[in-house]
Scaffold this active site. Structure first.
Site, PDB file in Angstrom:
ATOM      1  N   GLY C  53      80.581  47.326  42.799  1.00  0.00           N
ATOM      2  CA  GLY C  53      80.695  45.961  42.329  1.00  0.00           C
ATOM      3  C   GLY C  53      82.015  45.370  42.782  1.00  0.00           C
ATOM      4  O   GLY C  53      82.980  46.091  43.039  1.00  0.00           O
ATOM      5  N   GLY C  55      85.397  42.816  42.050  1.00  0.00           N
ATOM      6  CA  GLY C  55      86.260  42.695  40.885  1.00  0.00           C
ATOM      7  C   GLY C  55      87.255  43.836  40.770  1.00  0.00           C
ATOM      8  O   GLY C  55      88.007  43.905  39.807  1.00  0.00           O
ATOM      9  N   HIS C  56      87.264  44.743  41.761  1.00  0.00           N
ATOM     10  CA  HIS C  56      88.176  45.886  41.738  1.00  0.00           C
ATOM     11  C   HIS C  56      89.176  45.842  42.883  1.00  0.00           C
ATOM     12  O   HIS C  56      89.787  46.841  43.209  1.00  0.00           O
ATOM     13  CB  HIS C  56      87.379  47.192  41.853  1.00  0.00           C
ATOM     14  CG  HIS C  56      86.271  47.319  40.870  1.00  0.00           C
ATOM     15  ND1 HIS C  56      86.499  47.283  39.518  1.00  0.00           N
ATOM     16  CD2 HIS C  56      84.933  47.474  41.027  1.00  0.00           C
ATOM     17  CE1 HIS C  56      85.335  47.421  38.883  1.00  0.00           C
ATOM     18  NE2 HIS C  56      84.372  47.532  39.778  1.00  0.00           N
ATOM     19  N   ASP C 109      75.281  52.344  40.736  1.00  0.00           N
ATOM     20  CA  ASP C 109      75.799  52.739  42.050  1.00  0.00           C
ATOM     21  C   ASP C 109      75.043  53.942  42.588  1.00  0.00           C
ATOM     22  O   ASP C 109      74.654  53.990  43.762  1.00  0.00           O
ATOM     23  CB  ASP C 109      77.293  53.067  41.960  1.00  0.00           C
ATOM     24  CG  ASP C 109      78.128  51.845  41.622  1.00  0.00           C
ATOM     25  OD1 ASP C 109      77.963  51.321  40.499  1.00  0.00           O
ATOM     26  OD2 ASP C 109      78.916  51.401  42.468  1.00  0.00           O
ATOM     27  N   HIS C 219      85.239  48.188  34.195  1.00  0.00           N
ATOM     28  CA  HIS C 219      84.218  47.139  34.156  1.00  0.00           C
ATOM     29  C   HIS C 219      84.264  46.337  32.866  1.00  0.00           C
ATOM     30  O   HIS C 219      83.277  45.721  32.478  1.00  0.00           O
ATOM     31  CB  HIS C 219      82.825  47.733  34.329  1.00  0.00           C
ATOM     32  CG  HIS C 219      82.632  48.412  35.639  1.00  0.00           C
ATOM     33  ND1 HIS C 219      82.930  49.728  35.834  1.00  0.00           N
ATOM     34  CD2 HIS C 219      82.217  47.935  36.837  1.00  0.00           C
ATOM     35  CE1 HIS C 219      82.677  50.062  37.078  1.00  0.00           C
ATOM     36  NE2 HIS C 219      82.248  48.995  37.726  1.00  0.00           N
TER      37      HIS C 219
END
Ligand SMILES: Nc1ncnc2c1ncn2[C@@H]1O[C@H](COP(=O)(O)OP(=O)(O)O)[C@@H](O)[C@H]1O
Ligand SMILES: Nc1ncnc2c1ncn2[C@@H]1O[C@H](COP(=O)(O)OP(=O)(O)O)[C@@H](O)[C@H]1O
Ligand SMILES: [Mg+2]
Ligand SMILES: [Mg+2]
Ligand SMILES: [Mg+2]
Ligand SMILES: [Mg+2]
Lengths: 333, 214, 333, 214
Positions: C53, C55-56, C109, C219
């Site tokens: 995802g 955002g990291h 994932d 998350h």
């Protein structure tokens, strides 16, 4: 106040302990709070010294190393270091070729560096030249005021003048590079949130959920105006337009475009901002020669960003590409 | 008695100023939050605590030595704008005092020398919304009162009142020096933190020195 | 919600445009949202593919480059990418020596990478090996649950396996390095604030001014427990102790100690945390061979940090020191 | 009429599910905020909007093609856990349907095949606090009602009711699979987002298919 700290009074000392532990290649004088290159002083090389209040990490301590600064003085949070620190730094990097002081234009920084230079002049034969950065177009420039703040250009200047010194250029030339960089660079910043100074314990200013400050510096001082929150593409225009209208950036060999995070803004948003900045520049006929995106000059935990443009020529691009090895900037080595 | 401003009296002034700064620390920081960077309280408190600690650790022998020590301590412990400015202020005062206890006039001349030092160092003018806006009227009032032949205590009280008025008068000003200048018009409507700490310095003089003058 | 974004739905696409503009040395497939090394595929080199995802950031796209990943797939914010992206990435980096998938252990994932591997197997002869990271000691490990999350070790693994691939080691050996790293690494994280997912528009959880979450992932999921705010030195103990009691770290050639910022925490606090972590390690007899301090695996704008320890031997230290040139990690080149 | 579940009816089901997901998007995200990562609403909405767009763009010819297209779209547009799980669910349903309109029994068998696909892909069991806790009782109830000879509409209603009960029953559970499992005991007391969207899927079947069955 939510921070990863112990006693607010110990923040700077504690963080320097962490830097020392994480970067054995640096030498940290904890008493004077000076971060030195491990191999300082380098004989025959112009020494570069900078410093300022803490809370802007990685600036300045994180820019100490090969190809950039020889020493950085860490003041209390948002408070210029004191002359004693600058004297210790200057002596510690003096390799016989003189020392350049890189000073951001804040009353405190300028006065403390001035006093340090007076002390060094009184005590030793070390030649010291100071270059003051004042690139913030949010502040009106005037002879009758404190003038513009030194912000993003300082990071670029430390890299470029550092490369010039590393090449062995003499003090006068290194200082020329520094002055040119300051003359050819402009910045503008904005905040989504205030920062919180540890000793103060609460946000420096209140900002409603739907507003932002345009024209902030890096010390939590409120900006020039408060406006409604806007999409990134509009924010990019609010930041880039005043920069472009202050100096001619189109033509020539292009610019170094620098999107800087203020500490509380994650990289995903900085890349997004860079996309919008690049779009505005393209529309305005400004060529990007090099870019830098990241949180390099922070304002504690403030969410927000600044945009810096620096007009470059061949020589400056070459100095930009030259190897640098510091905790904060590293390439080509 | 025109020679009562001895090292003990001046030491009491410095201690009283330090106590008052500690008491008003949060207020000074709050003022600096509005138009600056939220550190004036912490800066002044760090500096004055260190100045008092230095007085304890190595008690100076005479008035000049005492104020010099205070000035040096402020220069080397505070940083920011207030460190060099207050530091220079005390160093210049020290330079205008001899080793002997001062009389009223000498004290007033020393205060003026301190003021000149602040101007030389900071290049501000009255009306720029800085500590000068409290210090300048205080010097003027002290000199005027002494010239009128008022006793030292009354003259100091007049100086402190003038400093307080000067501090209050900073509220509507648009700052031209220091960090507040970055705000432009938005700096109007706020009291200057440095003028506020300077007014405390004069209040401390009233408390600690009124009984000492001639 | 205060973010430097345009439409919340466009965050990933917009940020990728910024990455592309800022990093001309990378090649970005905007349709598939894959960041490629500019020179991929490299003939004869094992290809490294990761993704997850968004955002990291800088993970994973910022770790694409010489000595680390060959490609990274960017999913929606906090949402695993889809198999199509992984197939495109795998094909694009296949230089004939096989491809390693670096997968963080999250249900989504793992399933999406599995489906991608099935598709690649069905379509081509490319050999694919997947290594799953699951280093988060905040989560109880059990056969009956989803198991532990993959967190900080992933960054170290991508560097170390990337160096092994760059050296020309065959797929089986590169995968062995990756498995060893996962087996020898453990992490634990904490949050001072929640993050805000752009599409959700408000913080994922509420956390009072005087509380923090211990044992968070990346998350925005709440942690294992909520406790009163504590000084950094106590937080360091809360993070390091569970790591040390899960695996023997003392003796041998020491550890790589990694203090990671979660996106909203400035570097000054991370260095301060590192000072405290180093103190706990010293007290516990754990030798630090190398360290890494910075925001390398973020959780949008979450304030907080994680600590990762990785037991290393000579070979791993050598792989760590090997040159790497990516937007996020760079040295020795 | 046991052969009314044609491509139009199944298309209506998919559209009704998409509509319902859009309506409940924020609720699904709120549930996922409590024990997950706040994206289940966005994920399902992105996927089902794309599925409907694909139906418009290239209308499939028969029931199997339609559900296959939906499954492929979900697999390639959603990501996360729900993408492969719902994607596999529809792909397996498609595999169990022929090109011809389905009868009640065929539909029930297809739903069971979808459920088996979710189990194979996600390796969860009933009681793990996942979408299975709604899907499993729904399949069971549908089969039982049809075995009892209930009309299709009534059987679907029973299945949807069972899904709703299963969804509600996730509240006290401690999650063992998916992101919520990371919370351990703290996951208890919250309704599972995936079970909630699955209950919507069954509700949509009642709305769209009740009139179609035998
Ligand atoms: N040039 C100047 N001359 C005189 N006083 C000044 C000048 N600049 C700033 N000051 C005073 O210093 C005060 C701020 O001090 P402080 O907050 O401690 O330092 P900084 O501004 O560096 O954070 C201001 O309120 C103002 O009164
Ligand atoms: N292994 C699994 N088997 C079945 N369903 C699962 C499994 N893991 C998660 N789920 C379901 O997926 C839902 C979460 O979906 P979503 O939020 O879209 O994906 P993610 O968890 O990747 O963010 C959970 O509420 C749960 O019902
Ligand atoms: Mg300051
Ligand atoms: Mg200040
Ligand atoms: Mg997700
Ligand atoms: Mg989710």
């Amino acid at each position: 106040m939510k921070k990863l700290i112990n006693d607010p009074a110990d923040v700077v000392a504690d963080a320097l302990r962490g830097m020392a532990a994480a970067h054995p290649e640096l030498r940290i004088d904890h008493e004077n709070r000076v971060v030195f290159r491990g191999d300082a002083p380098r004989q025959g090389k112009v020494g570069l010294v900078s410093g300022g209040g803490s809370g802007h990490e990685p600036m300045h301590g994180g820019f100490v190393g090969m190809g950039m600064l020889d020493a950085a003085c860490a003041g209390e949070v948002f408070t210029s270091p004191v002359p004693d620190q600058m004297v210790a730094a200057t002596k510690g990097v003096d390799g016989g070729a003189g020392v350049l002081h890189v000073v951001k234009n804040y009353t405190g920084d300028v006065m403390n560096f001035e006093m340090a230079a007076e002390l060094v002049a009184a005590e030793s034969g070390t030649e010291v030249v100071a270059v003051v950065t004042d690139d913030d177009v949010a502040v009106q420039d005037s002879l009758y005021t404190a003038g513009r703040r030194g912000v993003g250009v300082t990071v670029l200047l430390e890299k470029l003048a550092g490369a010039a010194a590393e090449e062995g250029r003499p003090l006068a030339e290194v200082a020329d590079v520094a002055r040119t960089v300051n003359a050819q660079g402009r910045s503008m910043g904005m905040a989504l949130t205030s920062c919180t100074v540890p000793a103060a314990g609460k946000p420096t200013f209140d900002l409603p959920e739907d507003e932002m400050e345009i024209g902030v510096g890096i010390h939590g001082e409120p900006g020039r105006r408060r406006v409604k929150l806007a999409p990134a593409r509009e924010i990019a225009e609010m930041l880039v337009e005043p920069v472009l209208s202050d100096l001619e950036f189109s033509g020539g060999d292009g610019v170094i475009a620098f999107v800087n995070g203020l500490g509380g803004t994650p990289l995903i948003e900085l890349y997004l901002m860079y996309a919008e900045v690049a779009r505005v520049l393209e529309k305005s006929g400004v060529t990007v020669a090099r870019s830098l995106v990241g949180s390099y000059m922070t304002s504690l935990d403030m969410a927000g960003c600044s945009v810096t443009l620096l007009k470059v020529d061949d020589d400056l691009v070459r100095l930009w590409d030259a190897p640098v090895r510091t905790p904060g900037l590293r390439w080509g080595v | 008695m025109a020679d009562q401003l001895d090292v003990a009296a001046l030491g009491a002034w410095v201690r009283e100023f330090a106590r008052s700064i500690a008491e008003h620390k949060d207020e000074l920081t709050a003022l600096d939050s509005a138009i600056g960077d939220a550190d004036h309280g912490a800066n002044m408190d760090r500096g004055m605590s260190a100045a008092v600690a230095a007085l304890e650790a190595s008690p100076p022998a005479d008035p000049a030595a005492l104020l010099k020590q205070v000035g040096m301590t402020l220069v080397s412990k505070v940083g920011g704008a207030s460190g060099p400015l207050y530091g220079t202020f005390f160093l210049r005062m020290a330079g205008a005092l001899g080793p002997d206890p001062a009389d009223d006039q000498t004290f007033a001349r020393a205060l003026r020398a301190g003021l000149d030092g602040v101007i030389a160092r900071g290049k501000a003018e009255p009306g720029d919304k800085t500590m000068l806006d409290a210090l300048t009227p205080a010097c003027d009032a002290l000199e005027a009162a002494l010239a009128e032949g008022q006793p030292f205590g009354a003259a100091l009280t007049a100086a402190a009142a003038a400093a307080g008025e000067g501090r209050d008068a900073t509220v509507p000003l648009v700052a031209r020096k220091g960090r507040a200048s970055y705000l432009g018009e938005r700096s109007a409507g706020h009291q200057d933190p440095g003028a506020t700490s300077t007014a405390l310095l004069l209040d401390a003089a009233v408390t600690a020195l009124s009984g000492s003058g001639g």
